[in-house]
Design a protein around this motif. Structure first.
Motif, PDB file in Angstrom:
ATOM      1  N   MET A  46      20.071  76.352  72.824  1.00 45.38           N
ATOM      2  CA  MET A  46      19.168  77.569  72.532  1.00 45.38           C
ATOM      3  C   MET A  46      18.741  77.558  71.120  1.00 45.38           C
ATOM      4  O   MET A  46      19.537  76.873  70.054  1.00 45.38           O
ATOM      5  CB  MET A  46      19.774  78.904  72.740  1.00 45.38           C
ATOM      6  CG  MET A  46      21.017  79.291  72.174  1.00 45.38           C
ATOM      7  SD  MET A  46      21.755  80.773  72.875  1.00 45.38           S
ATOM      8  CE  MET A  46      23.456  80.934  71.815  1.00 45.38           C
ATOM      9  N   GLU A  47      17.673  78.305  70.689  1.00 44.36           N
ATOM     10  CA  GLU A  47      17.204  78.403  69.394  1.00 44.36           C
ATOM     11  C   GLU A  47      17.966  79.470  68.656  1.00 44.36           C
ATOM     12  O   GLU A  47      17.911  80.563  69.303  1.00 44.36           O
ATOM     13  CB  GLU A  47      15.640  78.482  69.375  1.00 44.36           C
ATOM     14  CG  GLU A  47      14.975  77.393  69.944  1.00 44.36           C
ATOM     15  CD  GLU A  47      15.446  76.004  69.398  1.00 44.36           C
ATOM     16  OE1 GLU A  47      15.556  76.084  68.037  1.00 44.36           O
ATOM     17  OE2 GLU A  47      15.095  74.849  70.069  1.00 44.36           O
ATOM     18  N   MET A  48      18.244  79.425  67.363  1.00 46.40           N
ATOM     19  CA  MET A  48      18.750  80.566  66.611  1.00 46.40           C
ATOM     20  C   MET A  48      17.691  81.538  66.467  1.00 46.40           C
ATOM     21  O   MET A  48      16.630  81.454  65.826  1.00 46.40           O
ATOM     22  CB  MET A  48      19.608  80.046  65.482  1.00 46.40           C
ATOM     23  CG  MET A  48      20.559  81.133  64.906  1.00 46.40           C
ATOM     24  SD  MET A  48      21.630  80.403  63.724  1.00 46.40           S
ATOM     25  CE  MET A  48      22.532  82.018  62.985  1.00 46.40           C
ATOM     26  N   SER A  49      18.182  82.999  66.601  1.00 48.73           N
ATOM     27  CA  SER A  49      17.174  84.057  66.301  1.00 48.73           C
ATOM     28  C   SER A  49      17.868  84.929  65.969  1.00 48.73           C
ATOM     29  O   SER A  49      18.435  85.733  66.784  1.00 48.73           O
ATOM     30  CB  SER A  49      16.477  84.028  67.491  1.00 48.73           C
ATOM     31  OG  SER A  49      15.427  85.296  67.107  1.00 48.73           O
ATOM     32  N   ALA A  50      17.966  85.296  64.782  1.00 49.54           N
ATOM     33  CA  ALA A  50      18.597  86.388  64.066  1.00 49.54           C
ATOM     34  C   ALA A  50      18.008  87.891  64.217  1.00 49.54           C
ATOM     35  O   ALA A  50      16.859  87.991  63.818  1.00 49.54           O
ATOM     36  CB  ALA A  50      19.186  86.181  62.594  1.00 49.54           C
ATOM     37  N   PRO A  51      18.555  88.735  64.673  1.00 50.17           N
ATOM     38  CA  PRO A  51      17.839  90.077  64.940  1.00 50.17           C
ATOM     39  C   PRO A  51      17.986  90.833  63.563  1.00 50.17           C
ATOM     40  O   PRO A  51      18.970  91.820  63.565  1.00 50.17           O
ATOM     41  CB  PRO A  51      18.508  90.824  66.131  1.00 50.17           C
ATOM     42  CG  PRO A  51      20.000  90.385  66.195  1.00 50.17           C
ATOM     43  CD  PRO A  51      19.772  88.730  65.600  1.00 50.17           C
ATOM     44  N   TRP A  52      17.134  90.533  62.828  1.00 48.47           N
ATOM     45  CA  TRP A  52      17.549  91.142  61.358  1.00 48.47           C
ATOM     46  C   TRP A  52      17.564  92.880  61.328  1.00 48.47           C
ATOM     47  O   TRP A  52      18.279  93.298  60.290  1.00 48.47           O
ATOM     48  CB  TRP A  52      16.363  90.656  60.359  1.00 48.47           C
ATOM     49  CG  TRP A  52      16.341  89.056  60.333  1.00 48.47           C
ATOM     50  CD1 TRP A  52      15.650  88.440  60.543  1.00 48.47           C
ATOM     51  CD2 TRP A  52      17.605  88.213  59.528  1.00 48.47           C
ATOM     52  NE1 TRP A  52      15.876  86.948  60.153  1.00 48.47           N
ATOM     53  CE2 TRP A  52      17.459  87.011  59.424  1.00 48.47           C
ATOM     54  CE3 TRP A  52      18.994  88.782  58.814  1.00 48.47           C
ATOM     55  CZ2 TRP A  52      17.994  85.980  59.257  1.00 48.47           C
ATOM     56  CZ3 TRP A  52      19.608  87.676  58.258  1.00 48.47           C
ATOM     57  CH2 TRP A  52      19.219  86.395  58.685  1.00 48.47           C
ATOM     58  N   LEU A  53      16.614  93.212  61.894  1.00 46.21           N
ATOM     59  CA  LEU A  53      16.643  94.854  61.895  1.00 46.21           C
ATOM     60  C   LEU A  53      18.002  95.538  62.467  1.00 46.21           C
ATOM     61  O   LEU A  53      18.537  96.210  61.665  1.00 46.21           O
ATOM     62  CB  LEU A  53      15.437  95.516  62.687  1.00 46.21           C
ATOM     63  CG  LEU A  53      15.383  96.802  62.778  1.00 46.21           C
ATOM     64  CD1 LEU A  53      14.899  97.317  61.393  1.00 46.21           C
ATOM     65  CD2 LEU A  53      14.116  97.193  63.638  1.00 46.21           C
TER      66      LEU A  53
END
Length: 837
Positions: free
Chosen positions: A793-800
């Motif tokens: 999977m692609e890394m996707s950080a939920p910054w909020l």
């Protein structure tokens, strides 16, 4: 040892009695960690035991079974050859499938329909022997229109006298309920084999043959005499249980590791509570040291308290874990959101080995938490402590230890899985966390060095004291780093996975409407009626229709089936499916397939390799792996092939799924009504793209519900550890606050000083925890997840969400320091200073 126990009775008990909430929270931390880990272990063990019991009840106890290589059955003529062999004591023919039945309240339920020869069943599968109700005919067991239900089916269906089952082809079959069968497990219905063949539309075909040999018979000789056709294979009795164990192993191990996270953070809470306890008892330790208590006995005293707390916490945790497991099994049925044990309602199976393992883990966690405070008590200089100089900082870990552990963690993350499990990756996460904690003093010094000198005296004092007392600050900061880094890592991993699944669904579901025949969850999809695709194409509002044929193939008996998906791919596969890696050119004269990511580690199906695919008719075809695609729906492998190529070499023209593109402005509801009206006697499932995405993401969220719960518990334990760490630091500085009061610093200014220090410490810990958590999330996303579930999977950080988490920890740490400072400042300043004289 006697001296230590005597001191534990006369010296430790008052501390526990006067401050029970602190020891109670440490006890709760150990108990929760043990309870969560042990309950997950019990749930998984009970579900597997129940599944194995249900399989043995249905399969019986044969020496071996004959099953089809692919498809749902084989020709029943093989049964006569097997039964007539002189070495065979009994052969039981079986026809079985998962079916949908209608309940009294108008709903539907899924159950397993098993057709047997009632005269042969007692010798192989006695739990399938029909038991007619009072008043039933003596020939009810061989009535093709009668059925017998087990206890789970009776409970699910109530007092039904006739069972209405959706047939595999079209319409329904009505069967008279004649009695029961003793088999346990999931809902089950048993009937005569002739009736089952009719209901399941399998004339002249069998699902399997269970074979019991005569004593002394040579199995190899029997199989050689049979000369099994190409489409039939030999199956071991334990094959289904072994396959389910392999199917759920990664899921079970990941849940167990997540549950142990709570125990890991609980060890830090024990450390914080014991550090606070030792800080409060510096004068007593010093006095006992002057009176002759040796350093080793001080060490043994604190460790004895740790053992006591660990034993009590483990005992409470094992009891609580048993209750939690029992409740979860009653409410969730052993599923835990993973979808592996649907329909099972397992009874609780207590595991003595698990009790020992998790009990010892609880004691070890308490001992690990108590070790550093015990060493501090051991290193105490009694004479200096009596003058109020507090604890000696002692020997600290060398500066190179943290970076060395981080390098070691990176090396462990690069290792391959062990036994198809990411054990080295889990060890990498643990070593990385320890390395991050070891780096806290150096990182804290660098961060504080970069802070400009404030002009306000109290702010300058807070910054300067933190710089000079990095060892003490590191204790509190380490609690922040541990709890926050784990929370950040799990948040990023789950968020990345969910975003990747959402993106995957958008690419894989380009049509407006999808349909297939209604079949029970987990069963093989039934073929659509012949010509239905042309019928759908002629419906008003339908612009384009594409079909798909989905069927399972058994490439390895020890593993779950691999799905073969025959569909229209087109000249550019990258537009049809999400490809991973290179796409090779087709090989002339050989069908090409696209392998899912799971096929590469499980079957070596990397681009350029070939595979032999078994067909339902017994033949095998060699295919060329042209590329790899990402598939989140089938964890244990899938192959995609061009529909025309599949039909050419198999001769199978059936379809199981349809994808429909609607004309601009067409009404989706009217199209669905027209489709159902065109095949009124067939139950169909239809869903739009938006509905499928919503359903898929709901299933995803349900699967990770337990993960979020375990994460929340770990965070809560970690935050309380922060509070205890700050309390210990403030209590150790009572005389310092008293001196500041004599110098003219007001109570409010002391509270502001403590709050400022708490903010500085927590801010540093928050930053370090965020960075370490992002590093750990890289291991979870790119190593643990592919090695566990065989997809990327692609890394996707939920910054909020991460920002909110960091702000919450920062505010909690600052508030905790303020509350602790208020308690310390409540004492009279003069009395605090007088203790030095």
């Amino acid at each position: 040892m006697n001296l230590t126990l005597a001191l534990l009775r006369t010296f430790s008990w008052p501390e526990w009695r006067l401050h029970p909430w602190r020891q109670g929270m440490a006890l709760l931390a150990v108990s929760l960690g043990v309870a969560l880990a042990f309950s997950v272990h019990l749930i998984n063990a009970s579900a597997l035991a129940e599944f194995d019991s249900a399989v043995r009840a249905v399969d019986g106890s044969p020496d071996f079974e004959l099953r089809p290589v692919a498809g749902s059955g084989f020709d029943e003529s093989l049964y006569e050859r097997v039964a007539n062999l002189p070495q065979v004591e009994v052969a039981l023919p079986v026809v079985e499938a998962q079916v949908t039945t209608h309940t009294l309240d108008g709903g539907t339920a899924s159950l397993r329909l098993v057709g047997i020869d009632a005269l042969q069943a007692p010798k192989v599968a006695p739990q399938l022997v029909p038991q007619p109700d009072a008043g039933a005919s003596r020939l009810a067991a061989v009535d093709p229109g009668g059925v017998f239900l087990n206890a789970a089916a009776r409970q699910r269906l109530g007092t039904l006298t006739r069972l209405r089952i959706d047939k595999a082809g079209a319409g329904t079959a009505s069967l008279q309920v004649h009695g029961t069968v003793p088999a346990g497990g999931a809902p089950l219905a048993v009937l005569d084999i002739a009736g089952a063949q009719q209901v399941l539309d399998m004339p002249g075909r069998l699902s399997r043959i269970a074979v019991r040999l005569k004593p002394g018979a040579d199995r190899a000789q029997v199989l050689g005499a049979l000369q099994l056709p190409a489409g039939v294979r030999v199956s071991e009795p334990s094959e289904a249980s072994e396959r389910m164990g392999n199917l759920t192993r990664a899921y079970r191990v990941n849940l167990t590791v997540l549950a142990l996270v709570a125990l890991f953070t609980g060890a830090f809470l024990v450390f914080s509570v014991f550090a606070l306890s030792v800080a409060r008892r510096i004068p007593q330790f010093a006095l006992l040291g002057v009176l002759g208590l040796s350093a080793g006995e001080r060490l043994g005293l604190v460790l004895a308290e740790g053992v006591l707390l660990g034993v009590l916490g483990s005992a409470l945790g094992l009891g609580l874990g048993t209750v939690l497991a029992d409740v979860a099994l009653r409410w969730l049925g052993g599923d835990l959101g993973g979808g592996y044990f649907q329909g099972l309602r397992p009874a609780l199976h207590l595991d003595g080995w698990g009790v020992c393992v998790y009990g010892v883990l609880g004691v070890l966690a308490a001992l690990v938490g108590a070790w550093v405070p015990a060493r501090q008590a051991q290193a105490l200089a009694p004479a200096q402590a009596l003058k109020g100089l507090g604890l000696e900082s002692g020997r600290h870990a060398p500066a190179w230890l943290g970076p060395l552990l981080l390098v070691l963690a990176a090396g462990l993350a690069a290792l391959p899985p062990i036994g198809e499990l990411p054990l080295a990756a889990y060890l990498s996460v643990a070593v990385g966390l320890l390395g991050g904690i070891a780096c806290v003093p150096v990182a804290l010094a660098l961060l504080l060095h970069a802070v400009p000198e404030p002009r306000h005296a109290l702010a300058l004092l807070a910054i300067q004291r933190t710089r000079e007392q990095r060892a003490q600050a590191s204790v509190a900061v380490a609690g922040v780093v541990v709890s926050l880094s784990l929370a950040v890592a799990l948040t990023v991993m789950v968020g990345s996975f969910r975003q990747s699944v959402d993106d995957w669904l958008q690419q894989l579901l380009p049509a407006d409407l999808y349909l297939r025949l209604s079949t029970p969850s987990g069963s093989v999809p039934a073929p659509l009626p012949a010509g239905f695709m042309e019928t759908a194409r002629r419906i008003t509002g339908v612009q384009r229709v594409q079909g798909q044929r989905a069927l399972p193939l058994q490439l390895d008996p020890r593993r779950p089936s691999v799905w073969l998906l025959a569909r229209v791919i087109g000249p550019d596969p990258a537009r049809a499916v999400p490809l991973v890696g290179p796409l090779l050119a087709e090989q002339p004269g050989m069908p090409s397939v696209l392998a899912s990511e799971a096929m590469v580690p499980l079957y070596g199906a990397s681009p350029g390799h070939t595979l032999k695919l078994p067909l339902p008719d017994g033949r095998a075809v060699t295919v060329f792996v042209r590329g790899v695609w990402r598939d989140y729906a089938r964890q244990h492998g899938a192959l995609m092939i061009e529909l025309d190529d599949y039909r050419r070499f198999s001769g199978d023209l059936q379809l199981t799924d349809l994808a429909l593109w609607l004309a601009p402005g067409a009404d989706l509801g009217r199209v669905e009504q027209a489709l159902r009206a065109s095949a009124a006697d067939v139950a169909m499932d239809m869903a739009s793209t938006a509905e499928l995405r919503q359903i898929s993401l709901r299933i995803f969220d349900r699967s990770f519900a337990v993960t979020r719960y375990l994460q929340a518990v770990a965070i809560g334990i970690g935050l309380f550890g922060i509070a205890a760490s700050f309390s210990a630091q403030v209590l150790a500085r009572r005389k310092e606050f008293g001196m500041l009061g004599h110098l003219g610093v007001t109570r409010g200014e002391i509270l502001a000083l403590v709050a400022a220090e708490g903010a500085v410490w927590t801010a540093a810990g928050t930053l370090l925890g965020l960075l370490l958590g992002l590093a750990v999330s890289v291991v979870l996303v790119y190593v643990v997840n592919p090695q566990s579930f065989h997809w990327t999977m692609e890394m996707s950080a939920p910054w909020l969400r991460l920002a909110g988490l960091c702000v919450a920890v920062l505010l909690a740490g600052t508030a905790t320091a303020l509350v602790a400072g208020r308690a310390a400042a409540a004492r009279e300043m003069a009395l605090a200073v007088k203790e030095d004289w």
